[in-house]
Design an enzyme around this catalytic site. Structure first.
Site, short mmCIF file in Angstrom:
data_model
loop_
_atom_site.label_atom_id
_atom_site.label_comp_id
_atom_site.label_asym_id
_atom_site.label_seq_id
_atom_site.Cartn_x
_atom_site.Cartn_y
_atom_site.Cartn_z
N GLY A 1 34.88 32.92 14.26
CA GLY A 1 35.26 31.68 14.94
C GLY A 1 36.70 31.70 15.44
N GLU A 51 39.84 46.21 42.82
CA GLU A 51 39.79 47.56 43.43
C GLU A 51 38.35 48.06 43.55
OE1 GLU A 51 42.63 48.15 44.38
OE2 GLU A 51 44.11 47.63 42.87
C1 FAD Z 1 42.23 38.11 40.39
C2 FAD Z 1 41.90 38.84 41.63
C3 FAD Z 1 42.89 39.52 42.32
C4 FAD Z 1 42.60 40.20 43.51
N1 FAD Z 1 43.63 40.81 44.21
C5 FAD Z 1 43.37 41.31 45.45
C6 FAD Z 1 44.44 41.84 46.26
O1 FAD Z 1 45.60 41.91 45.83
N2 FAD Z 1 44.16 42.23 47.53
C7 FAD Z 1 42.89 42.19 48.04
O2 FAD Z 1 42.69 42.59 49.19
N3 FAD Z 1 41.85 41.74 47.28
C8 FAD Z 1 42.06 41.30 46.01
N4 FAD Z 1 41.02 40.81 45.23
C9 FAD Z 1 39.69 40.75 45.81
C10 FAD Z 1 38.75 41.78 45.21
O3 FAD Z 1 39.08 43.05 45.71
C11 FAD Z 1 37.32 41.35 45.59
O4 FAD Z 1 37.03 40.16 44.87
C12 FAD Z 1 36.32 42.42 45.25
O5 FAD Z 1 36.48 43.52 46.10
C13 FAD Z 1 34.88 41.90 45.38
O6 FAD Z 1 34.69 41.25 46.60
P1 FAD Z 1 34.03 39.80 46.65
O7 FAD Z 1 34.69 38.95 45.64
O8 FAD Z 1 34.04 39.34 48.06
O9 FAD Z 1 32.54 40.02 46.19
P2 FAD Z 1 31.32 40.45 47.16
O10 FAD Z 1 31.72 41.60 47.98
O11 FAD Z 1 30.83 39.23 47.85
O12 FAD Z 1 30.26 40.91 46.08
C14 FAD Z 1 29.49 40.00 45.31
C15 FAD Z 1 28.57 40.79 44.40
O13 FAD Z 1 27.68 41.61 45.19
C16 FAD Z 1 27.82 42.98 44.82
N5 FAD Z 1 27.67 43.81 46.01
C17 FAD Z 1 28.35 43.70 47.18
N6 FAD Z 1 27.92 44.64 48.04
C18 FAD Z 1 26.95 45.36 47.42
C19 FAD Z 1 26.12 46.47 47.78
N7 FAD Z 1 26.22 47.08 48.96
N8 FAD Z 1 25.23 46.93 46.86
C20 FAD Z 1 25.13 46.35 45.64
N9 FAD Z 1 25.88 45.30 45.24
C21 FAD Z 1 26.79 44.83 46.11
C22 FAD Z 1 29.21 43.10 44.23
O14 FAD Z 1 29.32 44.21 43.37
C23 FAD Z 1 29.31 41.76 43.49
O15 FAD Z 1 28.64 41.87 42.26
C24 FAD Z 1 41.28 40.20 44.01
C25 FAD Z 1 40.27 39.55 43.29
C26 FAD Z 1 40.56 38.89 42.12
C27 FAD Z 1 39.46 38.17 41.38
#
Ligand code: FAD
Length: 401
Positions: free
Chosen positions: A356, A379
């Site tokens: 807990g 990334e």
């Molecule tokens: C705290 C935080 C800090 C960040 N900092 C930065 C930053 O400094 N600069 C920057 O540019 N970005 C940044 N990001 C963004 C981050 O890189 C993205 O959130 C990440 O790349 C995922 O993209 P999305 O959130 O649009 O998810 P989406 O691309 O919409 O994906 C949603 C889901 O679908 C899955 N998916 C997508 N495409 C496929 C496929 N072809 N096949 C199977 N599954 C798939 C993904 O794995 C995920 O589970 C940050 C994010 C967070 C949360």
């Protein structure tokens, strides 16, 4: 914790740097991390300390005032820092990626202008690919640059900029069809712009607005923001490398070293979770003995430590591969995937060991529990890593004929 996550073959200089960073983490970061994180407060004193240690210039070549160290040294420092507080490693990471991109792809003028001040931590970097409508699918970027005379006019909205508010230099990836024929592949019509700005929120440069901090479940302290460009005018000499259409490759190169960095963070957070779990398990008694003496808990500790070791070994391998000048996308993808998944599992086990009390904000594991999921996303998500790994494996193991 000295037994786990050892790295063999380090030079004396590497050992010295790591021992200084470890000392700094134990004295200056761990004691204050949870309190600052709960208040979502930017760790200015810690950042000042890192500047003094030269960490913002760790991988910047000596000719530009940096320490000229390897990716391995950098990754091992990040591992130590994330062991103390993951958010602090996030403050360094985007800076490191931008400095790396400048070093690899910048024009001589851009290197001379930015790198010495980046090494000193005076100019601080953020990088921006993601938009509200995309993260994984970088080729779908809609922000656009249009050439007007010797300037570019940028419009669009960016999302999720780590260090968006505190940085003074943002590497922004946008679509720039200029100079490229209609129908050019998406990844060949993108350009990275080096955008200087004031730190803070609101209109930080004419045409550039940083609206405010995104309220996150974890990874607090470090600011994560949106970025809005409305007729933002950038001189042509701020195109990274001086040539349009190279941005996608430049960013992917940056993200590749960033993946080793995220793997290192996973290793650091997992190590800390193990330390907390193994310590608590020897102090908490149930049924007349410390819970560490119940086999079920010992098995958990065994699994956790094995995962810490495996993740560390893969992360070190990926960093060394890059340092040797070889292509490391396969190893970096594997290390990032494994370290982030294992990190989440080790943190979960440490949380369970705490019973807990793990649910109480008084215990450090509560913070780690909210931090670990970020590593599954940043990334490139686990699915994206597996796509990279799978593609590369099929290249390596292609059936002939
Ligand atoms: C705290 C935080 C800090 C960040 N900092 C930065 C930053 O400094 N600069 C920057 O540019 N970005 C940044 N990001 C963004 C981050 O890189 C993205 O959130 C990440 O790349 C995922 O993209 P999305 O959130 O649009 O998810 P989406 O691309 O919409 O994906 C949603 C889901 O679908 C899955 N998916 C997508 N495409 C496929 C496929 N072809 N096949 C199977 N599954 C798939 C993904 O794995 C995920 O589970 C940050 C994010 C967070 C949360």
């Amino acid at each position: 914790m000295s037994r786990l996550a050892q790295t063999h073959g380090l030079t004396e200089i590497q050992q010295e740097i790591l021992s200084t960073v470890r000392d700094f983490v134990d004295k200056e970061i761990i004691p204050v991390a949870t309190e600052l994180e709960h208040r979502d407060e930017y760790p200015q004193d810690i950042v000042d300390g890192l500047k003094e240690l030269g960490l913002f210039g760790l991988m910047i070549p000596e000719e530009y005032g940096g320490l000229g160290e390897s990716l391995l040294t950098y990754a091992l420092c990040v591992e130590e820092i994330a062991r103390g507080w993951m958010s602090v490693s996030g403050i360094i990471n985007t800076h490191f990626i931008v400095a790396y991109m400048l070093k690899q792809h910048g024009t001589q003028e851009q290197k001379d202008y930015f790198l010495p001040r980046m090494a000193a931590g005076e100019v601080r970097g953020a990088f921006s690919m993601s938009e509200p409508g995309l993260g994984s699918d970088v080729s779908a970027i809609t922000s656009k640059a249009v050439k007007e005379g010797d300037e570019y006019v940028l419009n669009g909205q960016k999302m999720w900029l780590t260090n968006g508010g505190t940085s003074t230099l943002v590497a922004v990836l946008v679509r720039s069809d200029e100079g490229h024929p209609e129908g050019t592949a998406a990844h060949k019509s993108m350009t990275t712009f080096l955008i200087e700005k004031e730190p803070g929120f609101g209109e930080v440069r004419p045409g550039l607005t940083i609206p405010g901090k995104i309220d996150k479940m974890g990874y607090k302290g470090v600011d994560t923001t949106e970025l809005i460009m409305q007729d933002l005018r950038i001189p042509a000499n701020r195109v990274l490398g001086g040539e349009t259409g190279r941005g996608f490759y430049q960013m992917m190169d940056g993200v590749e070293v960033g993946r080793v960095n995220v793997a290192a963070r996973g290793c650091g957070v997992a190590q800390r979770a193990f330390e907390l779990g193994v310590s608590y398990a020897q102090q908490r008694h149930t049924f007349g003995k410390p819970i560490a003496q119940h086999q079920a808990i010992q098995f958990k500790l065994a699994e956790m430590a094995t995962k810490v070791e495996a993740a560390h070994a893969m992360m070190v391998n990926a960093a060394r591969k890059k340092d040797s000048g070889e292509r490391n996308d396969l190893e970096a993808g594997m290390a990032k995937y494994l370290a982030s998944e294992y990190c989440k599992e080790v943190v979960e086990d440490a949380f369970r060991i705490h019973g807990g009390y793990g649910f109480s904000k008084e215990y450090e594991i509560e913070r780690l529990y909210r931090e670990a999921p970020m590593l599954l996303i940043g990334e490139g998500t686990a699915e994206i890593q597996k796509m990279i790994i799978g593609r590369r494996l099929l290249e390596e193991y292609r059936v002939q004929g």
